[in-house]
Scaffold this active site. Structure first.
Site, PDB file in Angstrom:
ATOM      1  N   LYS A  91     -10.234  -4.874  -7.400  1.00  0.00           N
ATOM      2  CA  LYS A  91     -11.259  -3.865  -7.628  1.00  0.00           C
ATOM      3  C   LYS A  91     -10.701  -2.658  -8.368  1.00  0.00           C
ATOM      4  O   LYS A  91     -11.400  -2.014  -9.126  1.00  0.00           O
ATOM      5  CB  LYS A  91     -11.844  -3.399  -6.301  1.00  0.00           C
ATOM      6  CG  LYS A  91     -12.659  -4.458  -5.592  1.00  0.00           C
ATOM      7  CD  LYS A  91     -13.683  -3.802  -4.691  1.00  0.00           C
ATOM      8  CE  LYS A  91     -14.024  -4.694  -3.527  1.00  0.00           C
ATOM      9  NZ  LYS A  91     -13.050  -4.561  -2.423  1.00  0.00           N
ATOM     10  N   LYS A 101       0.837  -1.212   0.000  1.00  0.00           N
ATOM     11  CA  LYS A 101       0.000   0.000   0.000  1.00  0.00           C
ATOM     12  C   LYS A 101       0.866   1.255   0.000  1.00  0.00           C
ATOM     13  O   LYS A 101       0.516   2.252  -0.627  1.00  0.00           O
ATOM     14  CB  LYS A 101      -0.930  -0.001   1.219  1.00  0.00           C
ATOM     15  CG  LYS A 101      -1.958  -1.121   1.210  1.00  0.00           C
ATOM     16  CD  LYS A 101      -3.311  -0.626   0.742  1.00  0.00           C
ATOM     17  CE  LYS A 101      -4.325  -1.737   0.601  1.00  0.00           C
ATOM     18  NZ  LYS A 101      -4.723  -2.346   1.872  1.00  0.00           N
ATOM     19  N   LYS A 138      -3.408 -10.756  -9.360  1.00  0.00           N
ATOM     20  CA  LYS A 138      -4.760 -11.244  -9.076  1.00  0.00           C
ATOM     21  C   LYS A 138      -5.811 -10.255  -9.574  1.00  0.00           C
ATOM     22  O   LYS A 138      -5.510  -9.085  -9.791  1.00  0.00           O
ATOM     23  CB  LYS A 138      -4.921 -11.453  -7.568  1.00  0.00           C
ATOM     24  CG  LYS A 138      -4.642 -10.202  -6.758  1.00  0.00           C
ATOM     25  CD  LYS A 138      -4.986 -10.359  -5.297  1.00  0.00           C
ATOM     26  CE  LYS A 138      -4.906  -8.998  -4.620  1.00  0.00           C
ATOM     27  NZ  LYS A 138      -5.629  -8.845  -3.405  1.00  0.00           N
TER      28      LYS A 138
HETATM   29  P1  AMP Z   1     -11.159  -6.796  -0.718  1.00  0.00           P
HETATM   30  O1  AMP Z   1     -11.682  -6.619  -2.113  1.00  0.00           O
HETATM   31  O2  AMP Z   1      -9.668  -6.613  -0.645  1.00  0.00           O
HETATM   32  O3  AMP Z   1     -11.907  -6.023   0.297  1.00  0.00           O
HETATM   33  O4  AMP Z   1     -11.369  -8.323  -0.384  1.00  0.00           O
HETATM   34  C1  AMP Z   1     -12.621  -8.893  -0.072  1.00  0.00           C
HETATM   35  C2  AMP Z   1     -12.492 -10.401  -0.042  1.00  0.00           C
HETATM   36  O5  AMP Z   1     -12.243 -10.899  -1.363  1.00  0.00           O
HETATM   37  C3  AMP Z   1     -11.332 -10.905   0.829  1.00  0.00           C
HETATM   38  O6  AMP Z   1     -11.752 -12.083   1.482  1.00  0.00           O
HETATM   39  C4  AMP Z   1     -10.246 -11.216  -0.163  1.00  0.00           C
HETATM   40  O7  AMP Z   1      -9.362 -12.212   0.300  1.00  0.00           O
HETATM   41  C5  AMP Z   1     -11.061 -11.709  -1.366  1.00  0.00           C
HETATM   42  N1  AMP Z   1     -10.344 -11.484  -2.643  1.00  0.00           N
HETATM   43  C6  AMP Z   1     -10.047 -10.283  -3.210  1.00  0.00           C
HETATM   44  N2  AMP Z   1      -9.413 -10.454  -4.393  1.00  0.00           N
HETATM   45  C7  AMP Z   1      -9.305 -11.815  -4.572  1.00  0.00           C
HETATM   46  C8  AMP Z   1      -8.773 -12.641  -5.616  1.00  0.00           C
HETATM   47  N3  AMP Z   1      -8.263 -12.133  -6.746  1.00  0.00           N
HETATM   48  N4  AMP Z   1      -8.852 -13.993  -5.467  1.00  0.00           N
HETATM   49  C9  AMP Z   1      -9.419 -14.537  -4.345  1.00  0.00           C
HETATM   50  N5  AMP Z   1      -9.946 -13.819  -3.343  1.00  0.00           N
HETATM   51  C10 AMP Z   1      -9.898 -12.468  -3.444  1.00  0.00           C
END
Ligand code: AMP
Length: 327
Positions: free
Chosen positions: A192, A107, A189
């Site tokens: 968003k 970050k 990966k």
């Molecule tokens: P976030 O979008 O960072 O708030 O993540 C929300 C949830 O989605 C968390 O449990 C992350 O581990 C999961 N997550 C986000 N991106 C991925 C990805 N590319 N593959 C698997 N899980 C993901």
């Protein structure tokens, strides 16, 4: 217990890493799922879109099968007990270990002009969310493994110093191991905010889905050698949304060196359209239903706050912050 930050549109990584597990867990566990709006503030300096993102995350979770009657579905900032436990846990969190956290370093690289204390103590706030509900299982993607280890450390330190209050939380997935859904360009990966053309969103229309998959990275298709990551990624996505017969056929073609990536991408695109379009359409309806979303948020927060208040009481008593108790 788990959460998703409202920083953009939900994508397949969120779905397969997190939401799919939420939907299965709601049948047999007491569940707390939240929109992590306070965590979003660690990187968002402009909050005009926050409201829309919060509504979108809620709607997409419900459209994916989450039932607000069965779980507590709420907004993090509607549970102020979170901030209090976060403050208490900060006494158990060491600056050195927070600075070494890989997600913090990443970050700092992405937001060099906004290295705030919220960013540094992100894992402490996450531990507060989890421990506040005294959760044992945390459905998350692979990227969250280290944060869960930190939450376990804080729980352990608290229990050792003040007495047993918190159970140890573990990252959870119904499959064998935690999932990481790769991006379509074979670099990192799905996310968003980054790689938007290489990420499939639950809000993408059918043509966008087909176009993104058409442009996905592959190799020359020649036999022999190790499968490149970009191709392995396509197979992983194929396994997520197509039938086993289809996956087996393309795997056999790949082994034989006769794989036609154009055909494989067409199968994948149609599987993906069939998977995403019903969620997109349902989410669209829910997102526009103001009174329903308000009811979901209010009822979710009430359930989460009741449990949170009980935990906070236990934590404060254990810490000696109970000056009216009988001696
Ligand atoms: P976030 O979008 O960072 O708030 O993540 C929300 C949830 O989605 C968390 O449990 C992350 O581990 C999961 N997550 C986000 N991106 C991925 C990805 N590319 N593959 C698997 N899980 C993901």
């Amino acid at each position: 217990m788990s959460g998703i930050r409202p920083t953009g549109f939900l994508h397949l990584g969120n779905y397969f890493g997190a939401v799919r597990n939420y939907v299965r867990m709601q049948e047999s566990y007491t569940c707390y799922f939240m929109v992590a709006d306070l965590h979003a503030l660690t990187t968002l300096t402009e909050t005009r879109e926050l409201k829309n993102h919060v509504r979108r995350v809620l709607a997409e979770n419900i459209a994916s099968g989450l039932d607000p009657e069965k779980v507590a579905l709420y907004c993090q900032s509607h549970v102020p007990e979170t901030a209090e436990l976060y403050l208490l846990l900060n006494m158990l969190a060491y600056k050195g270990e927070l600075e070494k956290t890989p997600t913090f370093k990443e970050k700092v690289r992405l937001h060099p002009n906004n290295v705030n204390m919220g960013l540094l103590t992100y894992p402490v706030l996450q531990a507060a969310d989890i421990l506040l509900q005294r959760a044992t299982l945390v459905p998350v993607g692979k990227d969250q493994e280290q944060h869960l280890e930190m939450a376990r450390n804080y729980a352990g330190r608290f229990n050792q110093r003040y007495g047993e209050v918190f159970p140890e939380p573990y990252a959870f997935n119904f499959g064998e191991s935690l999932i990481k859904v790769p991006s379509l360009d074979g670099a990192g990966k799905m996310s968003k905010s980054e790689n938007q053309m290489a990420t499939l969103y639950l809000a993408d229309d059918d043509e966008t889905i087909r176009n993104k998959i058409k442009k996905a990275k592959t190799d020359s298709g020649a036999p022999g050698g190790d499968m490149p990551e970009s191709v392995a990624n396509l197979f992983l996505l194929l396994e997520l949304v197509c039938s086993q017969d289809v996956v087996d056929k393309f795997r056999a073609d790949y082994q034989a060196g006769t794989v036609r990536y154009g055909d494989m991408k067409k199968e994948l695109a149609e599987g993906m359209v069939a998977f995403i379009s019903p969620i997109r359409e349902k989410a669209e309806q829910i997102r526009n239903d103001d009174s329903y979303l308000r009811k979901v948020m209010e009822e979710g927060a009430a359930k989460a706050r009741a449990n949170a208040a009980a935990t906070l009481q236990l934590a404060k008593e254990a810490m000696g912050l109970n000056y009216f108790a009988k001696i």
